[in-house]
Design a protein around this motif. Structure first.
Motif, mmCIF file in Angstrom:
data_model
loop_
_atom_site.group_PDB
_atom_site.id
_atom_site.type_symbol
_atom_site.label_atom_id
_atom_site.label_comp_id
_atom_site.label_asym_id
_atom_site.label_seq_id
_atom_site.Cartn_x
_atom_site.Cartn_y
_atom_site.Cartn_z
ATOM 1 N N VAL A 179 0.829 -1.207 0.000
ATOM 2 C CA VAL A 179 0.000 0.000 0.000
ATOM 3 C C VAL A 179 0.864 1.258 0.000
ATOM 4 O O VAL A 179 0.603 2.219 -0.744
ATOM 5 C CB VAL A 179 -0.946 -0.017 1.212
ATOM 6 C CG1 VAL A 179 -1.664 1.321 1.357
ATOM 7 C CG2 VAL A 179 -1.957 -1.153 1.080
ATOM 8 N N ASP A 180 1.921 1.268 0.809
ATOM 9 C CA ASP A 180 2.770 2.455 0.916
ATOM 10 C C ASP A 180 3.542 2.735 -0.374
ATOM 11 O O ASP A 180 3.919 3.887 -0.631
ATOM 12 C CB ASP A 180 3.763 2.294 2.074
ATOM 13 C CG ASP A 180 3.090 2.319 3.429
ATOM 14 O OD1 ASP A 180 1.936 2.790 3.497
ATOM 15 O OD2 ASP A 180 3.709 1.861 4.411
ATOM 16 N N HIS A 181 3.798 1.701 -1.179
ATOM 17 C CA HIS A 181 4.581 1.863 -2.410
ATOM 18 C C HIS A 181 3.739 1.585 -3.652
ATOM 19 O O HIS A 181 4.268 1.216 -4.704
ATOM 20 C CB HIS A 181 5.799 0.933 -2.381
ATOM 21 C CG HIS A 181 6.759 1.214 -1.272
ATOM 22 N ND1 HIS A 181 6.551 0.783 0.020
ATOM 23 C CD2 HIS A 181 7.939 1.896 -1.248
ATOM 24 C CE1 HIS A 181 7.547 1.178 0.787
ATOM 25 N NE2 HIS A 181 8.399 1.850 0.061
ATOM 26 N N TRP A 182 2.442 1.771 -3.539
ATOM 27 C CA TRP A 182 1.499 1.380 -4.598
ATOM 28 C C TRP A 182 1.856 1.995 -5.950
ATOM 29 O O TRP A 182 1.976 1.295 -6.967
ATOM 30 C CB TRP A 182 0.094 1.777 -4.184
ATOM 31 C CG TRP A 182 -0.987 1.186 -5.032
ATOM 32 C CD1 TRP A 182 -1.542 1.706 -6.159
ATOM 33 C CD2 TRP A 182 -1.635 -0.066 -4.801
ATOM 34 N NE1 TRP A 182 -2.497 0.870 -6.656
ATOM 35 C CE2 TRP A 182 -2.586 -0.235 -5.836
ATOM 36 C CE3 TRP A 182 -1.528 -1.052 -3.823
ATOM 37 C CZ2 TRP A 182 -3.412 -1.343 -5.921
ATOM 38 C CZ3 TRP A 182 -2.350 -2.160 -3.908
ATOM 39 C CH2 TRP A 182 -3.273 -2.307 -4.945
ATOM 40 N N ASP A 183 2.009 3.316 -5.991
ATOM 41 C CA ASP A 183 2.274 4.002 -7.265
ATOM 42 C C ASP A 183 3.623 3.590 -7.843
ATOM 43 O O ASP A 183 3.761 3.394 -9.050
ATOM 44 C CB ASP A 183 2.230 5.520 -7.064
ATOM 45 C CG ASP A 183 0.823 6.008 -6.711
ATOM 46 O OD1 ASP A 183 -0.149 5.290 -7.034
ATOM 47 O OD2 ASP A 183 0.717 7.096 -6.105
ATOM 48 N N GLU A 184 4.617 3.464 -6.978
ATOM 49 C CA GLU A 184 5.953 3.054 -7.427
ATOM 50 C C GLU A 184 5.930 1.634 -7.986
ATOM 51 O O GLU A 184 6.520 1.352 -9.039
ATOM 52 C CB GLU A 184 6.915 3.142 -6.248
ATOM 53 C CG GLU A 184 8.323 2.670 -6.545
ATOM 54 C CD GLU A 184 9.171 2.630 -5.285
ATOM 55 O OE1 GLU A 184 10.254 1.999 -5.348
ATOM 56 O OE2 GLU A 184 8.767 3.199 -4.256
ATOM 57 N N LEU A 185 5.234 0.733 -7.321
ATOM 58 C CA LEU A 185 5.165 -0.654 -7.766
ATOM 59 C C LEU A 185 4.396 -0.797 -9.072
ATOM 60 O O LEU A 185 4.701 -1.681 -9.889
ATOM 61 C CB LEU A 185 4.501 -1.511 -6.683
ATOM 62 C CG LEU A 185 5.296 -1.702 -5.387
ATOM 63 C CD1 LEU A 185 4.409 -2.308 -4.300
ATOM 64 C CD2 LEU A 185 6.510 -2.594 -5.619
ATOM 65 N N ALA A 186 3.404 0.059 -9.278
ATOM 66 C CA ALA A 186 2.573 -0.034 -10.480
ATOM 67 C C ALA A 186 3.375 0.199 -11.753
ATOM 68 O O ALA A 186 2.979 -0.247 -12.835
ATOM 69 C CB ALA A 186 1.425 0.969 -10.387
ATOM 70 N N LYS A 187 4.489 0.879 -11.659
ATOM 71 C CA LYS A 187 5.316 1.171 -12.828
ATOM 72 C C LYS A 187 6.264 0.037 -13.194
ATOM 73 O O LYS A 187 6.923 0.077 -14.227
ATOM 74 C CB LYS A 187 6.135 2.439 -12.566
ATOM 75 C CG LYS A 187 5.283 3.673 -12.278
ATOM 76 C CD LYS A 187 6.153 4.852 -11.890
ATOM 77 C CE LYS A 187 5.299 6.065 -11.505
ATOM 78 N NZ LYS A 187 6.149 7.210 -11.064
ATOM 79 N N LEU A 188 6.364 -0.972 -12.327
ATOM 80 C CA LEU A 188 7.308 -2.062 -12.540
ATOM 81 C C LEU A 188 6.674 -3.213 -13.292
ATOM 82 O O LEU A 188 5.451 -3.409 -13.240
ATOM 83 C CB LEU A 188 7.826 -2.564 -11.189
ATOM 84 C CG LEU A 188 8.554 -1.566 -10.302
ATOM 85 C CD1 LEU A 188 8.878 -2.206 -8.953
ATOM 86 C CD2 LEU A 188 9.830 -1.077 -10.971
ATOM 87 N N PRO A 189 7.499 -4.036 -13.995
ATOM 88 C CA PRO A 189 6.972 -5.278 -14.581
ATOM 89 C C PRO A 189 6.420 -6.179 -13.481
ATOM 90 O O PRO A 189 6.840 -6.096 -12.324
ATOM 91 C CB PRO A 189 8.214 -5.901 -15.250
ATOM 92 C CG PRO A 189 9.166 -4.768 -15.427
ATOM 93 C CD PRO A 189 8.900 -3.804 -14.310
ATOM 94 N N THR A 190 5.502 -7.051 -13.838
ATOM 95 C CA THR A 190 4.810 -7.862 -12.844
ATOM 96 C C THR A 190 5.772 -8.681 -11.995
ATOM 97 O O THR A 190 5.643 -8.742 -10.765
ATOM 98 C CB THR A 190 3.806 -8.806 -13.534
ATOM 99 O OG1 THR A 190 2.890 -8.025 -14.309
ATOM 100 C CG2 THR A 190 3.024 -9.611 -12.497
#
Length: 283
Positions: A52-63
């Motif tokens: 949750v805390d890194h949601w936006d950052e994680l969304a930019k990464l490959p799965t």
């Protein structure tokens, strides 16, 4: 038995230099032999919080990379807490020895709580960060502090021995986690208390000093708690049971042998019949 503590970065272990074999540490024994169901909840919560805390950052990464980062998120939190705890422990050790310290801004409250504890109970340190071990029971560890304190004159502390000078001798452990002092700390301090030997800074080995009680000191940014613990012979016996469980868990793989191969095994091949069925045919 002569014990040497070996330090490698954040890790350490103990070696019996007479036989060049490792001796299990108390913390490792408890970690391997004592169930800690609360850690399961913590791991799930920490993983979810990281996502949750890194949601936006994680969304930019490959799965696949996103999954890798989420899986490792709880370790970042654990390691940050461990590093903070180690730093506070180091400062507390130096303060107990009467040294002057430079305090990082983020740890000011913890250090003030430590100083308050030392002053409130007029602590007189005897042994700090000392290695203790039992040759007969084969366990070793590094205690935080043995020292004399002035306890308040209250009925709930009447069972703790007061020496001729009015002080009581205690075996203490610094804790800095958010959750405070848990009962399993008693299974950490009881084997220290009932160890047979203590190693002085110059390497001399002496008999383990007798103490009147054991306690955890929970340091927080806003205050401290001084929490007595039951660390008698019953708790030491419980630790020895945990030690046996750890031994069993560590040896489970050795209980599994190699697969048994039949001495006169027949070999089969698959052949296709006119009915388009497969059947085993001796080769």
């Amino acid at each position: 038995m002569r014990i040497q503590r070996v330090n490698r970065g954040r890790n350490h272990w103990y070696v019996d230099t007479d036989t060049d074999t490792k001796v299990p540490g108390v913390t490792t024994i408890n970690g391997n032999g004592l169930p800690k169901p609360a850690l399961l909840n913590w791991a799930g919560d920490a993983t979810a919080e990281y996502a949750v805390d890194h949601w936006d950052e994680l969304a930019k990464l490959p799965t696949s990379e996103r999954l890798k980062r989420i899986r490792g998120g709880r370790y970042e939190k654990r390691d940050a807490a461990a590093n903070k705890g180690s730093e506070i422990h180091g400062l507390a050790e130096r303060l107990t020895a009467g040294e002057r310290v430079t305090i990082p801004d983020a740890l000011t409250g913890y250090v003030q709580s430590c100083v308050r504890f030392l002053d409130d109970f007029d602590l007189r340190a005897l042994h700090v960060e000392a290695v203790v071990y039992s040759e007969t029971r084969r366990h070793v560890g590094t205690l935080d502090l043995i020292g004399d304190v002035l306890l308040p004159d209250m009925p709930q502390y009447d069972h703790i021995l007061r020496r001729d000078d009015g002080y009581s001798r205690g075996l203490f452990d610094w804790k800095t986690g958010k959750s405070g002092i848990f009962g399993d700390v008693a299974l950490q301090l009881s084997p220290y208390r009932f160890s047979e030997s203590l190693i002085l800074p110059d390497g001399e080995v002496i008999d383990m000093p007798e103490v009147d009680f054991c306690a955890g000191i929970h340091l927080r940014a806003d205050d401290y708690s001084f929490v007595p613990l039951e660390c008698g012979e019953d708790q030491y016996r419980d630790f020895l049971y945990v030690k046996e469980v750890a031994r069993i868990v560590g040896g489970l793989r050795d209980l599994v042998g190699e697969p048994i191969v039949a001495p006169t095994a027949s070999a089969y091949v698959l052949a296709k019949t006119n009915e388009d069925e497969s059947e085993g045919v001796p080769f």
